[in-house]
Design a protein around this motif. Structure first.
Motif, PDB file in Angstrom:
ATOM      1  N   ARG A  85       0.733  -1.207   0.090  1.00 22.71           N
ATOM      2  CA  ARG A  85      -0.007   0.035   0.089  1.00 22.71           C
ATOM      3  C   ARG A  85       0.996   1.236   0.119  1.00 22.71           C
ATOM      4  NH1 ARG A  85      -5.578   0.167   1.362  1.00 22.71           N
ATOM      5  NH2 ARG A  85      -6.611  -1.949   1.811  1.00 22.71           N
ATOM      6  N   ALA A  86       0.907   2.223  -1.050  1.00 25.81           N
ATOM      7  CA  ALA A  86       1.716   3.098  -1.153  1.00 25.81           C
ATOM      8  C   ALA A  86       1.056   4.410  -1.874  1.00 25.81           C
ATOM      9  CB  ALA A  86       3.221   2.491  -1.823  1.00 25.81           C
ATOM     10  N   LYS A  87       1.590   5.449  -1.699  1.00 21.20           N
ATOM     11  CA  LYS A  87       1.237   6.739  -2.317  1.00 21.20           C
ATOM     12  C   LYS A  87       2.502   6.861  -3.170  1.00 21.20           C
ATOM     13  CE  LYS A  87      -0.683  10.761  -3.192  1.00 21.20           C
ATOM     14  NZ  LYS A  87      -0.187  10.598  -4.330  1.00 21.20           N
ATOM     15  N   THR A  88       2.037   7.444  -4.447  1.00 23.44           N
ATOM     16  CA  THR A  88       2.897   7.533  -5.467  1.00 23.44           C
ATOM     17  C   THR A  88       3.098   9.021  -5.790  1.00 23.44           C
ATOM     18  OG1 THR A  88       1.471   7.427  -7.413  1.00 23.44           O
ATOM     19  CG2 THR A  88       2.361   5.198  -6.579  1.00 23.44           C
ATOM     20  N   GLY A  89       4.219   9.589  -6.167  1.00 20.48           N
ATOM     21  CA  GLY A  89       4.296  11.095  -6.533  1.00 20.48           C
ATOM     22  C   GLY A  89       5.165  11.081  -7.873  1.00 20.48           C
ATOM     23  N   THR A  90       4.805  12.142  -8.616  1.00 18.41           N
ATOM     24  CA  THR A  90       5.306  12.207  -9.998  1.00 18.41           C
ATOM     25  C   THR A  90       5.387  13.784 -10.217  1.00 18.41           C
ATOM     26  OG1 THR A  90       4.570  10.144 -10.979  1.00 18.41           O
ATOM     27  CG2 THR A  90       5.523  11.711 -12.235  1.00 18.41           C
ATOM     28  N   LEU A  91       6.892  14.024 -10.676  1.00 12.32           N
ATOM     29  CA  LEU A  91       6.898  15.405 -11.353  1.00 12.32           C
ATOM     30  C   LEU A  91       7.743  15.265 -12.390  1.00 12.32           C
ATOM     31  CD1 LEU A  91       7.538  17.988  -8.286  1.00 12.32           C
ATOM     32  CD2 LEU A  91       5.544  18.082  -9.969  1.00 12.32           C
ATOM     33  N   ASP A  92       8.155  16.301 -13.136  1.00 13.45           N
ATOM     34  CA  ASP A  92       9.133  16.131 -14.372  1.00 13.45           C
ATOM     35  C   ASP A  92      10.365  15.404 -13.801  1.00 13.45           C
ATOM     36  OD1 ASP A  92      10.129  16.125 -17.005  1.00 13.45           O
ATOM     37  OD2 ASP A  92      10.783  18.441 -16.724  1.00 13.45           O
TER      38      ASP A  92
END
Length: 504
Positions: free
Chosen positions: A449-456
Motif C-alpha cells: 500500500r503506497a502513495k505515488t508521486g510524480t513530477l518532471d
C-alpha cells in the motif's frame, strides 16, 4: 616480511569497518538471499544510465521495532512530489482529527418579513474542498447541492430577495496560489487552488471536437458546468491516436481569459480536458442564484463575492449581524483523507493545510500554514532537518524532505487511533489508484500500500508492505533527476518494488 603484517592488519581493519557499516544500514537477521536480491536490484538501478545525473534514496524500516532494514541516501533532502500528501494528511489527522468536518453556512442580513428578504444572502465558506463534489462518500454533486440549498432557503420562507447572493471566502487569504507553483499548472484541474469557498472540485470540463487527421484544429463544443464570461483562445491541435492528453490550459485565478495549447488524440467523440475554475466563490453564488430563479424565487440583486465587493469598496464585514439559515457539513476528515491519497487530490490537501493554519496559528496563507505542520512534528520529537514545505499537495518542486523522516512518520501513524483509515487511504499495488498497474501477477499485488508521486524527472513511492512472515514494514523510495521518460523509469523501479514482500 615485516611489511606484510601491517598490510594484512590494515586489510582486516577495513573488512571490520565494512561489516560494521553494513550492519548499521541493514538488519543482520535479514542478511539473506532476499535482501541481497533487493540490494542488487537497487544497485542495478543506481548504476543504470538513467540515474547517471540523478539521485536515488531508499529507507526501509520495521514498523514493530523501528529498526533500519535497508537505506541509501535516507538522510539526503529529496524532492518528494505528491508523496508530501502523506505528511499533510497525517498532520491533518493529528491537528484537526479524523472526525473533523468542514462547514459552509447560508446566512442573511437585513429584514425577512412576509417572504421578502430585504437584504443579502451569503454563502459563508469554511474551506470545504468537497463542496459540490460527489467524490467522497455522502458528499453531494453540484446540482444536488444547489437543490438542497434552494430547499433550505424556501423552507425559511424566502420567496423574494432584494439584495445580492454573495460568496464569502474570507476564512482563507485572497492570495490562493502557493509559492513554487508553475504557470503551466495553475490553469489545469490539478493546479486548482484552495479558496475559502470551493465548489465542484474547483474544476470544469472542456469538450473538444478533434480533427480527423493529425495536425488539424480542434473545436470547443461545450463546457461542463457552463462557464459564464470565460474567453478561450484555443490553439489545441489533433495528435496521433493513443498519444494521450498533451494539452495545457493557461490562466490565473480571478481572470476569465484562458489560452489552451498542445495536442489531444484523434477521437470519434468529444475529447475532455479539465481546467481550474477562475473564481469558485463567485461561481458558487452564480449557481445558487440560477437555481433559485429556476425554482421561482424572485431576485433583484446580482451574484457576487466578498472579494469583488471589497475591491469595489462596497463591502463591510458584517458577520456578527448576519442570521444563520443553514449549515452544511462535509464528510468526516477520514473520508476526505481517503480520497486525497487514493486519487492524489491536490485541492483537498491544500484545503487541509490552510485549515490547520487557521486552527493552530489563526493564519490562512499557504506559507504561514506550513509552520503549523513543522511545529507539530518538532513537538512530537521528529527531526525536521531537510524538511522544506511550500504547499500541501507536493505540486511545487521546492518541497523536499529526508526519506528517513517520511518513513518515521509512517511508523508513527501505525501507533495512532486513526491508522486504519489512513492505511486504507493508500493505493494498493495491482488493485487501486496510482498503484493499480504496479506488481500485477506478483507477490506485491494486494500487499504493498503506497502513495505515488510524480513530477518532471521525479518519482516517489512511500507506504507499507508485509514481509513473507507477515511483519509490517514502512518504506520510502525516491528518485530525483533521472533521465528518460517517466513510464520507462517506473518499469525499472517496479523491479525493486516487487521484491519488497519477498523479505522474510
Amino acid at each position: 616480511m615485516q611489511a606484510l603484517f601491517p598490510r594484512v592488519y590494515f586489510c582486516l581493519f577495513l573488512a571490520i569497518i565494512s561489516c560494521a557499516q553494513t550492519t548499521e544500514n541493514t538488519s543482520p537477521t535479514l542478511n539473506n538471499s532476499a535482501l541481497e536480491a533487493l540490494k542488487a536490484a537497487i544497485m542495478d538501478l543506481d548504476s543504470d544510465s538513467v540515474m547517471r545525473q540523478g539521485h536515488l534514496a531508499i529507507s526501509i524500516k520495521s514498523v514493530r521495532s523501528g529498526q533500519v532494514i535497508l537505506e541509501q541516501n535516507a538522510r539526503k533532502a529529496m524532492v518528494i512530489a505528491s508523496n508530501l500528501k502523506l505528511v499533510t494528511t497525517l498532520s491533518a489527522l493529528e491537528i484537526l482529527g479524523e472526525d473533523f468536518r468542514f462547514k459552509t453556512d447560508l446566512q442573511y442580513d437585513g429584514i425577512l418579513e412576509n417572504g421578502v428578504l430585504n437584504g443579502n444572502l451569503y454563502i459563508r465558506g469554511g474551506g470545504d474542498p468537497t463542496l459540490g463534489s460527489d467524490r467522497v462518500t455522502n458528499s453531494l454533486d453540484l446540482d444536488a447541492l444547489m437543490a438542497l440549498w434552494v430547499q433550505k432557503i424556501q423552507a425559511a420562507g424566502i420567496r423574494r430577495i432584494k439584495g445580492d447572493i454573495i460568496g464569502d471566502d474570507g476564512i482563507f487569504n485572497e492570495n490562493v496560489i502557493p509559492n513554487g507553483w508553475t504557470w503551466g499548472d495553475i490553469g489545469n484541474y490539478y493546479g486548482a487552488s484552495a479558496f475559502g469557498l470551493n465548489i465542484n472540485d474547483n474544476m470544469y470540463k472542456i469538450y473538444l471536437e478533434t480533427g480527423k487527421q493529425v495536425g488539424e484544429t480542434t473545436r470547443i463544443v461545450r463546457t461542463d458546468p457552463v462557464m459564464k464570461d470565460i474567453i478561450f483562445v484555443n490553439e489545441v491541435t489533433t495528435g496521433p491516436s493513443g498519444s494521450g492528453d498533451q494539452s495545457y490550459i493557461y490562466g490565473v485565478p480571478y481572470t476569465y481569459h484562458r489560452n489552451i495549447q498542445g495536442t489531444v488524440p484523434v477521437s470519434r467523440n468529444p475529447f475532455v480536458i479539465r481546467g481550474s475554475l477562475p473564481d469558485p466563490p463567485l461561481f458558487t453564488a452564480q449557481n445558487l442564484r440560477d437555481a433559485l430563479v429556476r425554482k421561482g424565487v424572485s431576485l433583484e440583486g446580482a451574484a457576487t463575492s466578498t472579494r469583488i465587493l471589497i475591491h469595489q469598496q462596497q463591502y463591510h464585514p458584517a458577520t456578527p449581524t448576519r442570521k444563520p439559515l443553514y449549515t452544511h457539513f462535509s464528510p468526516p476528515l477520514s473520508a476526505i483523507v481517503e480520497q486525497t491519497n487514493l486519487r492524489s487530490m491536490n485541492l483537498y490537501a491544500e484545503a487541509m493545510l490552510k485549515m490547520m493554519g487557521v486552527k493552530e496559528l489563526n493564519k490562512s496563507t499557504t506559507w504561514e500554514s506550513t509552520d503549523a505542520v513543522k511545529n507539530l512534528w518538532m513537538k512530537k520529537g521528529m527531526n525536521i532537518t531537510g524538511f522544506f514545505m511550500r504547499d500541501g499537495s507536493g505540486l511545487s518542486r521546492s518541497n523536499a524532505l529526508l526519506p528517513d523522516f517520511l518513513t518515521s512518520l509512517l511508523i508513527f501513524a501505525t501507533k495512532q487511533t486513526y491508522f486504519t483509515p489512513f492505511y486504507k487511504s493508500l493505493p494498493v499495488a495491482g488493485v487501486s489508484g496510482t498503484m493499480k498497474g504496479i506488481g500485477e501477477g506478483t507477490v506485491a499485488a494486494g500487499n504493498i500500500r503506497a502513495k505515488t508521486g510524480t513530477l518532471d524527472r521525479m518519482t516517489s513511492y512511500s507506504g507499507y508492505f508485509k514481509t513473507k512472515s507477515g511483519e509490517l514494514m514502512a518504506f520510502t523510495f525516491i528518485a530525483n533527476d533521472y533521465a528518460g521518460k517517466e513510464k520507462d523509469f517506473r518499469r525499472k523501479a517496479e523491479k525493486i518494488l516487487v521484491l519488497l514482500p519477498t523479505l522474510p
